[in-house]
Enzyme design. Sequence first.
Site, mmCIF file in Angstrom:
data_model
loop_
_atom_site.group_PDB
_atom_site.id
_atom_site.type_symbol
_atom_site.label_atom_id
_atom_site.label_comp_id
_atom_site.label_asym_id
_atom_site.label_seq_id
_atom_site.Cartn_x
_atom_site.Cartn_y
_atom_site.Cartn_z
ATOM 1 N N SER A 52 0.794 -1.176 -0.001
ATOM 2 C CA SER A 52 0.000 -0.074 -0.035
ATOM 3 C C SER A 52 0.888 1.365 0.142
ATOM 4 C CB SER A 52 -0.889 -0.040 1.169
ATOM 5 O OG SER A 52 -1.388 1.391 1.541
ATOM 6 N N TYR B 299 -1.736 -0.979 10.348
ATOM 7 C CA TYR B 299 -1.770 -1.191 9.224
ATOM 8 C C TYR B 299 -0.818 -1.014 7.974
ATOM 9 C CZ TYR B 299 -4.043 -1.009 4.083
ATOM 10 O OH TYR B 299 -4.352 -1.309 3.014
HETATM 11 N N1 LIG Z 1 -8.645 0.047 -1.957
HETATM 12 C C1 LIG Z 1 -7.509 0.625 -1.619
HETATM 13 O O1 LIG Z 1 -7.490 2.140 -1.784
HETATM 14 C C2 LIG Z 1 -6.227 -0.001 -1.031
HETATM 15 C C3 LIG Z 1 -4.908 0.861 -1.138
HETATM 16 C C4 LIG Z 1 -3.803 0.121 -1.078
HETATM 17 C C5 LIG Z 1 -3.815 -1.291 -0.408
HETATM 18 N N2 LIG Z 1 -4.818 -2.045 -0.540
HETATM 19 C C6 LIG Z 1 -4.889 -3.526 -0.175
HETATM 20 O O2 LIG Z 1 -5.560 -4.089 -1.077
HETATM 21 C C7 LIG Z 1 -6.124 -5.371 -0.691
HETATM 22 C C8 LIG Z 1 -7.170 -5.590 -1.042
HETATM 23 O O3 LIG Z 1 -8.397 -4.698 -0.479
HETATM 24 P P1 LIG Z 1 -9.446 -4.064 -1.374
HETATM 25 O O4 LIG Z 1 -9.408 -2.636 -1.336
HETATM 26 O O5 LIG Z 1 -9.656 -4.841 -2.841
HETATM 27 O O6 LIG Z 1 -10.607 -4.246 -0.218
HETATM 28 P P2 LIG Z 1 -12.124 -5.200 -0.203
HETATM 29 O O7 LIG Z 1 -12.536 -5.113 0.979
HETATM 30 O O8 LIG Z 1 -12.977 -5.073 -1.399
HETATM 31 O O9 LIG Z 1 -11.476 -6.662 -0.417
HETATM 32 C C9 LIG Z 1 -10.628 -7.172 0.662
HETATM 33 C C10 LIG Z 1 -11.424 -8.945 0.668
HETATM 34 O O10 LIG Z 1 -10.437 -9.388 1.597
HETATM 35 C C11 LIG Z 1 -11.350 -10.089 2.290
HETATM 36 N N3 LIG Z 1 -10.737 -10.386 3.798
HETATM 37 C C12 LIG Z 1 -10.464 -9.617 4.630
HETATM 38 N N4 LIG Z 1 -10.151 -10.247 6.005
HETATM 39 C C13 LIG Z 1 -10.039 -11.454 5.565
HETATM 40 C C14 LIG Z 1 -9.552 -12.402 6.194
HETATM 41 N N5 LIG Z 1 -9.061 -12.661 7.541
HETATM 42 N N6 LIG Z 1 -8.951 -13.677 5.556
HETATM 43 C C15 LIG Z 1 -9.563 -13.753 4.144
HETATM 44 N N7 LIG Z 1 -10.095 -13.021 3.456
HETATM 45 C C16 LIG Z 1 -10.258 -11.573 4.118
HETATM 46 C C17 LIG Z 1 -12.679 -9.137 2.684
HETATM 47 O O11 LIG Z 1 -13.645 -10.243 2.732
HETATM 48 C C18 LIG Z 1 -12.520 -8.819 0.894
HETATM 49 O O12 LIG Z 1 -13.358 -10.011 0.075
HETATM 50 C C19 LIG Z 1 -6.006 -5.358 0.867
HETATM 51 O O13 LIG Z 1 -4.711 -5.923 1.239
HETATM 52 C C20 LIG Z 1 -5.649 -3.691 1.134
HETATM 53 O O14 LIG Z 1 -5.099 -3.616 2.325
HETATM 54 C C21 LIG Z 1 -6.225 -1.391 -1.019
#
Ligand SMILES: NC(=O)c1ccc[n+]([C@@H]2O[C@H](COP(=O)([O-])OP(=O)(O)OC[C@H]3O[C@@H](n4cnc5c(N)ncnc54)[C@H](O)[C@@H]3O)[C@@H](O)[C@H]2O)c1
Length: 275
Positions: free
Chosen positions: A138, A151
């Site tokens: 991230s 985080y």
């Molecule tokens: N959206 C952003 O702006 C952003 C930015 C930087 C990093 N990220 C990272 O990207 C990754 C995906 O996030 P996203 O934005 O697609 O969010 P999202 O909430 O749409 O998807 C995350 C998924 O992870 C699943 N999840 C959560 N806890 C879990 C667990 N203990 N075991 C298995 N699955 C689990 C959730 O059910 C969900 O389906 C994450 O690691 C997040 O930290 C997101």
Amino acid sequence: MRLQGKRAVVTGGASGIGRATAIRLVEEGAEVWIGDIDAVAGEEVAATWNGRIHFQHTDVTSADAIAALLHMAEDAGGLDILFNNAGAGGARAAIDAIAPEDWDYTQALLLRSVALGIRYAAPMMAKRGGGAIINTSSVSALGSGYAPTAYSTAKAGVLHLTRLAAADLAQHDIRVNAVIPGFITTNIFTRHLDVSEEKRAQANEAIAGMAAHAQPVRRAGRAEDIAAAVAYLASDDASFVTGTSIVVDGGLTIGTRASWDATQPSLFAALEAFQ
Ligand SMILES: NC(=O)c1ccc[n+]([C@@H]2O[C@H](COP(=O)([O-])OP(=O)(O)OC[C@H]3O[C@@H](n4cnc5c(N)ncnc54)[C@H](O)[C@@H]3O)[C@@H](O)[C@H]2O)c1
């Protein structure tokens, strides 16, 4: 079709970045196993991509659950690609207030899960003569102000783990890289809110409104933007790329906001007034 015949595991594949990536990998020829705690959304993705995407209920804070998920691809013929991506915002408290167990949970969810994914995938890939592992970090790994401290620390750990694992596993022709998303419009920002669906929809709308103006590139970041980078890192196009990361943030981390947003107060603009 860069991934024809490959088998991939995607954690957090029921939503957002994981879902978009699972679909992209399938579109490029792979068969994908997604692991997630959200069974309803996970089953829905699998049903839509019947036979190409499989769902396995997986909590990535459990070592056994991660191993079981990886074994599904292994048992189907061998694991080629792992996208360690599942995550959530984690504990939001500041460093002078956070509870020890909340710190531990956040690290387990975001960092230990990635380490264990690599731990169990590597021997499977080594047996096949190689593979590709991609980890989701991230922009919060690069500086303050993007996400809570627990985080952000975990995501910085993911970057360093990526480098060290790449060094350890190069002897097996396993490449390990990370993707660094910026502000991507997914459900992650509102998932933790204990509110009605109506309120959640309103919050998602407010976030979508901010997203196009949050960075130099004048549109919202999409899950598909990250999926494209992951597909590249998973493919042979990246066969000389390991131990590094790709920032996909629309320029969010270029520099101060004033450097690209003329509405912001800037030192240089202030000095102009004295000329
Ligand atoms: N959206 C952003 O702006 C952003 C930015 C930087 C990093 N990220 C990272 O990207 C990754 C995906 O996030 P996203 O934005 O697609 O969010 P999202 O909430 O749409 O998807 C995350 C998924 O992870 C699943 N999840 C959560 N806890 C879990 C667990 N203990 N075991 C298995 N699955 C689990 C959730 O059910 C969900 O389906 C994450 O690691 C997040 O930290 C997101």
